[in-house]
Design an enzyme around this catalytic site. Structure first.
Site, PDB file in Angstrom:
ATOM      1  N   GLU A 299     113.956  42.727 -22.976  1.00 21.11           N
ATOM      2  CA  GLU A 299     113.128  42.372 -23.800  1.00 21.11           C
ATOM      3  C   GLU A 299     111.252  42.398 -23.832  1.00 21.11           C
ATOM      4  O   GLU A 299     111.005  42.654 -24.801  1.00 21.11           O
ATOM      5  CB  GLU A 299     113.575  41.149 -23.786  1.00 21.11           C
ATOM      6  CG  GLU A 299     115.201  41.516 -24.478  1.00 21.11           C
ATOM      7  CD  GLU A 299     115.498  39.224 -24.507  1.00 21.11           C
ATOM      8  OE1 GLU A 299     114.864  38.299 -23.645  1.00 21.11           O
ATOM      9  OE2 GLU A 299     116.799  40.092 -24.831  1.00 21.11           O
TER      10      GLU A 299
ATOM     11  N   LYS B 280     110.789  30.143 -31.838  1.00 21.54           N
ATOM     12  CA  LYS B 280     111.686  30.691 -32.816  1.00 21.54           C
ATOM     13  C   LYS B 280     111.069  29.934 -34.340  1.00 21.54           C
ATOM     14  O   LYS B 280     110.780  28.580 -34.106  1.00 21.54           O
ATOM     15  CB  LYS B 280     113.257  30.170 -32.525  1.00 21.54           C
ATOM     16  CG  LYS B 280     114.084  31.462 -31.794  1.00 21.54           C
ATOM     17  CD  LYS B 280     116.075  30.921 -32.051  1.00 21.54           C
ATOM     18  CE  LYS B 280     116.903  31.853 -30.615  1.00 21.54           C
ATOM     19  NZ  LYS B 280     117.458  31.636 -31.206  1.00 21.54           N
TER      20      LYS B 280
ATOM     21  N   ASN C  36     118.544  26.938 -33.793  1.00 23.49           N
ATOM     22  CA  ASN C  36     118.100  26.240 -32.577  1.00 23.49           C
ATOM     23  C   ASN C  36     116.598  26.213 -31.328  1.00 23.49           C
ATOM     24  O   ASN C  36     116.865  26.243 -30.022  1.00 23.49           O
ATOM     25  CB  ASN C  36     119.865  26.547 -30.978  1.00 23.49           C
ATOM     26  CG  ASN C  36     119.447  28.948 -31.408  1.00 23.49           C
ATOM     27  OD1 ASN C  36     118.926  28.803 -31.602  1.00 23.49           O
ATOM     28  ND2 ASN C  36     120.897  28.351 -30.262  1.00 23.49           N
TER      29      ASN C  36
ATOM     30  N   HIS D 152     114.143  30.628 -27.360  1.00 29.35           N
ATOM     31  CA  HIS D 152     114.874  32.487 -27.215  1.00 29.35           C
ATOM     32  C   HIS D 152     114.558  31.759 -25.751  1.00 29.35           C
ATOM     33  O   HIS D 152     113.331  31.834 -25.454  1.00 29.35           O
ATOM     34  CB  HIS D 152     115.346  33.487 -27.672  1.00 29.35           C
ATOM     35  CG  HIS D 152     115.109  34.448 -26.983  1.00 29.35           C
ATOM     36  ND1 HIS D 152     116.682  34.830 -27.108  1.00 29.35           N
ATOM     37  CD2 HIS D 152     114.200  35.180 -26.611  1.00 29.35           C
ATOM     38  CE1 HIS D 152     116.413  36.040 -26.531  1.00 29.35           C
ATOM     39  NE2 HIS D 152     115.550  36.172 -25.521  1.00 29.35           N
TER      40      HIS D 152
HETATM   41  N1  UDP Z   1     123.911  32.558 -33.494  1.00 35.10           N
HETATM   42  C1  UDP Z   1     123.699  31.658 -34.517  1.00 35.10           C
HETATM   43  N2  UDP Z   1     125.579  31.034 -34.630  1.00 35.10           N
HETATM   44  C2  UDP Z   1     126.696  31.741 -34.034  1.00 35.10           C
HETATM   45  C3  UDP Z   1     126.371  31.798 -33.204  1.00 35.10           C
HETATM   46  C4  UDP Z   1     124.713  32.643 -31.925  1.00 35.10           C
HETATM   47  O1  UDP Z   1     123.058  31.663 -35.486  1.00 35.10           O
HETATM   48  O2  UDP Z   1     127.491  31.863 -34.272  1.00 35.10           O
HETATM   49  C5  UDP Z   1     122.130  32.541 -32.913  1.00 35.10           C
HETATM   50  C6  UDP Z   1     121.241  31.663 -32.155  1.00 35.10           C
HETATM   51  O3  UDP Z   1     120.595  31.305 -32.835  1.00 35.10           O
HETATM   52  C7  UDP Z   1     121.743  32.580 -31.360  1.00 35.10           C
HETATM   53  C8  UDP Z   1     121.144  33.776 -31.655  1.00 35.10           C
HETATM   54  O4  UDP Z   1     122.228  33.988 -32.593  1.00 35.10           O
HETATM   55  O5  UDP Z   1     120.596  31.607 -30.270  1.00 35.10           O
HETATM   56  C9  UDP Z   1     121.153  34.721 -30.045  1.00 35.10           C
HETATM   57  O6  UDP Z   1     123.089  34.481 -29.396  1.00 35.10           O
HETATM   58  P1  UDP Z   1     123.151  34.482 -27.994  1.00 35.10           P
HETATM   59  O7  UDP Z   1     125.248  34.539 -27.811  1.00 35.10           O
HETATM   60  O8  UDP Z   1     122.751  35.855 -27.587  1.00 35.10           O
HETATM   61  O9  UDP Z   1     122.439  33.489 -27.420  1.00 35.10           O
HETATM   62  P2  UDP Z   1     121.007  32.489 -27.004  1.00 35.10           P
HETATM   63  O10 UDP Z   1     120.859  33.504 -25.546  1.00 35.10           O
HETATM   64  O11 UDP Z   1     120.537  32.486 -27.959  1.00 35.10           O
HETATM   65  O12 UDP Z   1     121.870  31.555 -26.277  1.00 35.10           O
END
Ligand code: UDP
Length: 159
Positions: A135, A18, A121, A124
């Site tokens: 994707e 990211k 974080n 991805h």
């Molecule tokens: N995210 C965020 N706040 C939250 C939860 C998620 O900003 O409370 C963002 C974070 O960058 C995360 C992305 O949204 O990686 C996608 O969320 P998902 O639940 O799909 O998690 P991932 O698959 O990335 O672990």
């Protein structure tokens, strides 16, 4: 008797560094973890992602309160998008990446080692085989994914 899996039958997943990971020059370390685990890189590009592609990528999160800030963050700078191939790569990658919230991600995972806040974080990883297929199609054209023979693959994909 040994049976070898041909690479076209192997699982693939989408991994993206990211914008915070790119800005913090973590691309090399993140790639290194997938290489040293034994996975094979079959596609890679650096892009400035549009809200259009990001809205599709994160379509399931459209109703979440953080959705707009997620798009702003993800389009704030270049991302490095990759396709990795190998046995069980989807599940293994999720473990390597760690929980969504870095506060819950153990040391030794990418998020646990390189990040502190859920909104930044660094990486991805697709969360299912079906999700990975969607994707990969969204981010890559078929011609940009290379089916190549890795010289050590008898040590990493043999079953
Ligand atoms: N995210 C965020 N706040 C939250 C939860 C998620 O900003 O409370 C963002 C974070 O960058 C995360 C992305 O949204 O990686 C996608 O969320 P998902 O639940 O799909 O998690 P991932 O698959 O990335 O672990």
């Amino acid at each position: 008797m040994y049976v070898f899996i041909f690479s076209s039958e192997l699982e693939r997943t989408l991994i993206a560094v990211k914008p915070d990971g790119v800005q913090r020059r973590l691309v090399g370390q993140i790639i290194q973890r997938f290489e040293q685990r034994g996975f094979k890189l079959v596609g890679l590009k650096m892009v400035q992602a549009s809200h259009g592609i990001l809205s599709e990528h994160y379509g399931e999160l459209r109703t979440k309160p953080f959705f707009q800030s997620l798009l702003t963050y993800m389009s704030s700078g270049p991302v490095v998008v990759m396709v990795w191939e190998g046995h069980n790569v989807v599940q293994a990658s999720r473990k390597m990446v760690g929980q969504t919230n870095p506060a819950e991600a153990p040391a030794g995972t990418i998020r646990g080692d390189f990040s502190v806040h859920v909104s930044r974080n660094v990486v991805h990883a697709s969360d299912s085989q079906e999700g990975a297929q969607k994707e990969i199609q969204l981010w890559f054209q078929g011609k940009d994914l290379l089916d190549w023979d890795c010289c050590d693959q008898i040590y990493t994909i043999e079953v």
